[in-house]
Motif scaffolding. Structure first.
Motif, PDB file in Angstrom:
ATOM      1  N   PHE A 184      74.597  21.038  30.764  1.00 22.95           N
ATOM      2  CA  PHE A 184      73.263  20.733  30.720  1.00 22.95           C
ATOM      3  C   PHE A 184      72.767  19.660  32.053  1.00 22.95           C
ATOM      4  CE2 PHE A 184      74.703  21.413  26.560  1.00 22.95           C
ATOM      5  CZ  PHE A 184      73.952  22.337  25.947  1.00 22.95           C
ATOM      6  N   SER A 185      73.668  18.915  32.232  1.00 26.51           N
ATOM      7  CA  SER A 185      73.353  18.079  33.386  1.00 26.51           C
ATOM      8  C   SER A 185      73.167  18.559  34.699  1.00 26.51           C
ATOM      9  CB  SER A 185      74.362  16.675  33.523  1.00 26.51           C
ATOM     10  OG  SER A 185      75.834  17.211  33.705  1.00 26.51           O
ATOM     11  N   GLY A 186      74.009  19.909  34.732  1.00 23.90           N
ATOM     12  CA  GLY A 186      73.945  20.472  36.060  1.00 23.90           C
ATOM     13  C   GLY A 186      72.610  20.885  36.458  1.00 23.90           C
ATOM     14  N   GLY A 187      71.825  21.370  35.338  1.00 21.93           N
ATOM     15  CA  GLY A 187      70.415  21.849  35.670  1.00 21.93           C
ATOM     16  C   GLY A 187      69.526  20.632  35.890  1.00 21.93           C
ATOM     17  N   PHE A 188      70.020  19.183  35.151  1.00 24.15           N
ATOM     18  CA  PHE A 188      69.088  18.328  35.602  1.00 24.15           C
ATOM     19  C   PHE A 188      69.427  17.805  36.889  1.00 24.15           C
ATOM     20  CE2 PHE A 188      68.968  18.334  31.088  1.00 24.15           C
ATOM     21  CZ  PHE A 188      67.487  18.093  30.724  1.00 24.15           C
ATOM     22  N   ALA A 189      70.482  17.986  37.408  1.00 26.67           N
ATOM     23  CA  ALA A 189      70.823  17.463  38.906  1.00 26.67           C
ATOM     24  C   ALA A 189      70.092  18.447  39.765  1.00 26.67           C
ATOM     25  CB  ALA A 189      72.352  17.713  38.979  1.00 26.67           C
ATOM     26  N   ASP A 190      69.893  19.693  39.612  1.00 29.17           N
ATOM     27  CA  ASP A 190      69.187  20.686  40.119  1.00 29.17           C
ATOM     28  C   ASP A 190      67.753  20.132  40.192  1.00 29.17           C
ATOM     29  OD1 ASP A 190      71.095  22.396  41.416  1.00 29.17           O
ATOM     30  OD2 ASP A 190      71.105  23.687  39.456  1.00 29.17           O
ATOM     31  N   ARG A 191      67.159  19.798  39.226  1.00 32.62           N
ATOM     32  CA  ARG A 191      65.828  19.500  38.979  1.00 32.62           C
ATOM     33  C   ARG A 191      65.649  18.132  39.493  1.00 32.62           C
ATOM     34  NH1 ARG A 191      61.761  17.453  38.936  1.00 32.62           N
ATOM     35  NH2 ARG A 191      60.028  17.420  37.307  1.00 32.62           N
ATOM     36  N   TYR A 192      66.344  16.940  39.413  1.00 29.11           N
ATOM     37  CA  TYR A 192      65.749  15.627  39.580  1.00 29.11           C
ATOM     38  C   TYR A 192      66.375  15.049  40.876  1.00 29.11           C
ATOM     39  CZ  TYR A 192      63.733  15.699  35.007  1.00 29.11           C
ATOM     40  OH  TYR A 192      62.794  15.820  34.002  1.00 29.11           O
ATOM     41  N   GLY A 193      67.534  16.016  41.503  1.00 25.76           N
ATOM     42  CA  GLY A 193      68.047  15.548  42.660  1.00 25.76           C
ATOM     43  C   GLY A 193      69.487  14.932  42.439  1.00 25.76           C
ATOM     44  N   TYR A 194      70.268  15.302  43.554  1.00 32.35           N
ATOM     45  CA  TYR A 194      72.025  15.110  43.509  1.00 32.35           C
ATOM     46  C   TYR A 194      72.134  13.672  43.572  1.00 32.35           C
ATOM     47  CZ  TYR A 194      72.160  20.126  44.178  1.00 32.35           C
ATOM     48  OH  TYR A 194      72.018  21.552  44.076  1.00 32.35           O
ATOM     49  N   LYS A 195      71.736  13.015  44.485  1.00 24.87           N
ATOM     50  CA  LYS A 195      71.831  11.509  44.584  1.00 24.87           C
ATOM     51  C   LYS A 195      71.458  10.730  43.469  1.00 24.87           C
ATOM     52  CE  LYS A 195      71.088   8.466  48.498  1.00 24.87           C
ATOM     53  NZ  LYS A 195      70.592   7.828  49.915  1.00 24.87           N
ATOM     54  N   ARG A 196      70.168  10.907  42.839  1.00 27.92           N
ATOM     55  CA  ARG A 196      69.798  10.243  41.787  1.00 27.92           C
ATOM     56  C   ARG A 196      70.805  10.219  40.420  1.00 27.92           C
ATOM     57  NH1 ARG A 196      63.948  11.082  39.864  1.00 27.92           N
ATOM     58  NH2 ARG A 196      63.459  10.546  42.062  1.00 27.92           N
ATOM     59  N   THR A 197      71.398  11.657  40.353  1.00 27.68           N
ATOM     60  CA  THR A 197      72.260  11.681  39.358  1.00 27.68           C
ATOM     61  C   THR A 197      73.785  11.066  39.590  1.00 27.68           C
ATOM     62  OG1 THR A 197      72.658  13.852  39.913  1.00 27.68           O
ATOM     63  CG2 THR A 197      71.027  13.932  38.264  1.00 27.68           C
ATOM     64  N   ILE A 198      74.107  11.171  40.634  1.00 28.95           N
ATOM     65  CA  ILE A 198      75.252  10.314  41.145  1.00 28.95           C
ATOM     66  C   ILE A 198      75.330   8.966  40.890  1.00 28.95           C
ATOM     67  CG2 ILE A 198      76.864   9.992  42.877  1.00 28.95           C
ATOM     68  CD1 ILE A 198      76.268  12.679  44.047  1.00 28.95           C
TER      69      ILE A 198
END
Length: 487
Positions: A85-99
């Motif tokens: 599920f977090s993969g889809g959120f990384a696509d949606r909200y940006g890779y840098k923010r999720t990291i």
């Protein structure tokens, strides 16, 4: 950004160094971040089976092997289930923010594990670390996929896997040094190391996900579930679950098996190994289990980029098939005898299979992922790990408690041959057996080995690995009609 090669077109193959030189700056930045993250993670992961469940570890938690398996099952479900599920959120909200969010959560997890010794508080710390790791993965891997082309995909994932294992290789000496001070120091030290990735984020320029950046939580979740209904993706996830069921036993069960049964004293003597590689045990001076297992990371660091380049023209599913078979045979070889030399050879054989299969799974999913869903598909790559690791953990813990745990087998022997059924703690079982049977530690270990044959516990795991290889064979034949020859 580099463009993906057109299916069916065969550009002239560039050599290894030309392909490496063509990889983008963002690729190298996230690889370094992954290396720091893995250094901290494996600094804990290679020793935690001993800390949790080894009966003769003086300052350990002394949980049972079944309890250890239960913790690892929950760990697996969180760490490899959440990225779906977090993969889809990384696509949606940006890779840098999720990291960035994931780094903060991982630090909290390490700190909790350092300060808690009761079962559920310690387990909560493990799950916090697992949750942070789950959020970290898709952002990093999504960046990788967005910076690779069809030509550089194999070498790119091989390089990524090499740097992952650089962290994995340095983790054992880090752990060995830190728990020389104390067990909590291991966790505190790893928290400091993973915090270095906050510094690395300043070097990381955001790579656009390339997908639809609109919509909220429900839309992302709907896309995630919708893709899972695609037959090719669903079948691949199911078949690969068997591989990860077998694979994770190298890290979950083999550490305890080595401490209990493997005699590496001959290696220490013949190679004149210094103290940093060894540990004093009742059976003599042995190589620490983390250094034996480190043969896995060491061979991968030296070889995986070259191996990935060699098989870059092989169909990805064919490489996975060969790798699973070799890894399954290596796992059995590592635990078939008490010889330290044969254990290392088995681990090296396992590592060759790992290099042919594990990076290729991510490579394959990255290639078949639609544009704008790269991190989402990297999240899906965690599903077979989740299923295989979770079930393998609980089954492995129960199997080891029953068939492999030396302290438990000593209790069985005391009950069967001396009719002692109470009054002996698991942590004292081997000492008590030696006293009553008038044996030293080596003789008592050999007695239990020849009586209960603990090596047989590996057969069931290897059999599931081979079954997974057979499944990949039939999957490859079926999926061929959907794929171009380059895939």
């Amino acid at each position: 950004m580099a463009q993906t090669a057109v299916a069916g077109v065969h550009p002239q193959r560039r050599n290894l160094f030309e392909q490496l030189a063509g990889l983008q700056r963002a690729f190298w930045m996230v690889n370094i971040m992954e290396m720091f993250e893995r250094l901290a993670y494996y600094g804990v992961r290679v020793v935690i089976p001993i800390y949790i469940a080894q009966a003769d570890e003086i300052h350990g938690l002394h949980f049972t092997q079944t309890e250890k398996g239960f913790i690892f099952m929950l760990w697996a479900l969180v760490q490899t289930g959440v990225p779906v599920f977090s993969g889809g959120f990384a696509d949606r909200y940006g890779y840098k923010r999720t990291i960035a969010v994931s780094i903060a959560i991982k630090i909290a997890g390490y700190l909790l594990m350092a300060m808690q010794r009761d079962f559920w508080p310690f387990t909560f710390g493990c799950l916090t670390l697992a949750f942070g790791t789950a959020i970290f993965k898709p952002g990093v891997q999504g960046t990788l996929v967005r910076t690779l082309t069809l030509e550089t995909s194999s070498i790119g994932w091989g390089t990524f896997y090499m740097l992952v294992n650089v962290g994995g290789f340095l983790g054992p000496p880090l752990a060995h040094f830190l728990y020389g001070w104390s067990w909590p120091t291991v966790f505190f030290g790893c928290a400091v190391i993973v915090s270095l990735n906050f510094v690395m984020l300043f070097t990381y320029k955001e790579v656009p996900a390339g997908g639809d950046q609109s919509g909220g939580v429900l839309k992302v979740a709907a896309t995630t579930f919708k893709n899972l209904l695609r037959p090719r993706l669903f079948v691949f996830i199911l078949v690969m679950s068997g591989f990860w069921f077998m694979f994770m036993q190298l890290f979950d069960m083999l550490p305890n098996f080595i401490v209990d049964w493997v005699d590496s004293s001959a290696i220490v003597k013949s190679l004149h190994l210094p103290a940093m590689f060894t540990v004093q045990t009742p059976r003599g001076t042995m190589i620490t289990q983390e250094w034996l297992i480190n043969a896995n990371s060491g061979l991968i660091v030296l070889s995986v980029v070259f191996v990935s380049w060699l098989v870059s023209r092989m169909r990805r599913v064919h490489s996975i098939l060969v790798g699973i078979v070799i890894a399954s045979l290596g796992l059995v070889a590592a635990g078939f005898t008490m010889s330290g030399w044969l254990c290392i050879l088995g681990i090296l054989c396992f590592s060759i299979g790992e290099m042919l299969s594990a990076p290729k799974m991510n490579d394959y999913l990255g290639v078949i992922a639609p544009e704008g869903q790269k991190a989402l598909y990297m999240g899906y790559a965690n599903m077979p790990v989740a299923f295989g690791w979770a079930y393998g953990s609980i089954m492995g813990g129960q199997a080891y408690d029953r068939m492999g745990d030396k302290a438990n087998l000593a209790l069985h022997y005391l009950a069967e041959h001396f009719h002692i059924t109470s009054g002996v703690a698991r942590t004292e079982a081997m000492v008590r057996l030696q006293e009553i049977a008038h044996l030293d530690a080596v003789q008592a270990t050999n007695l239990l080995w020849s009586t209960y044959h603990p090596y047989r516990l590996w057969y069931q795991f290897a059999a599931i690995g081979i079954a997974s290889a057979i499944g990949i064979f039939f999957y490859a034949r079926w999926a061929k009609k959907f794929e171009s020859p380059e895939v």
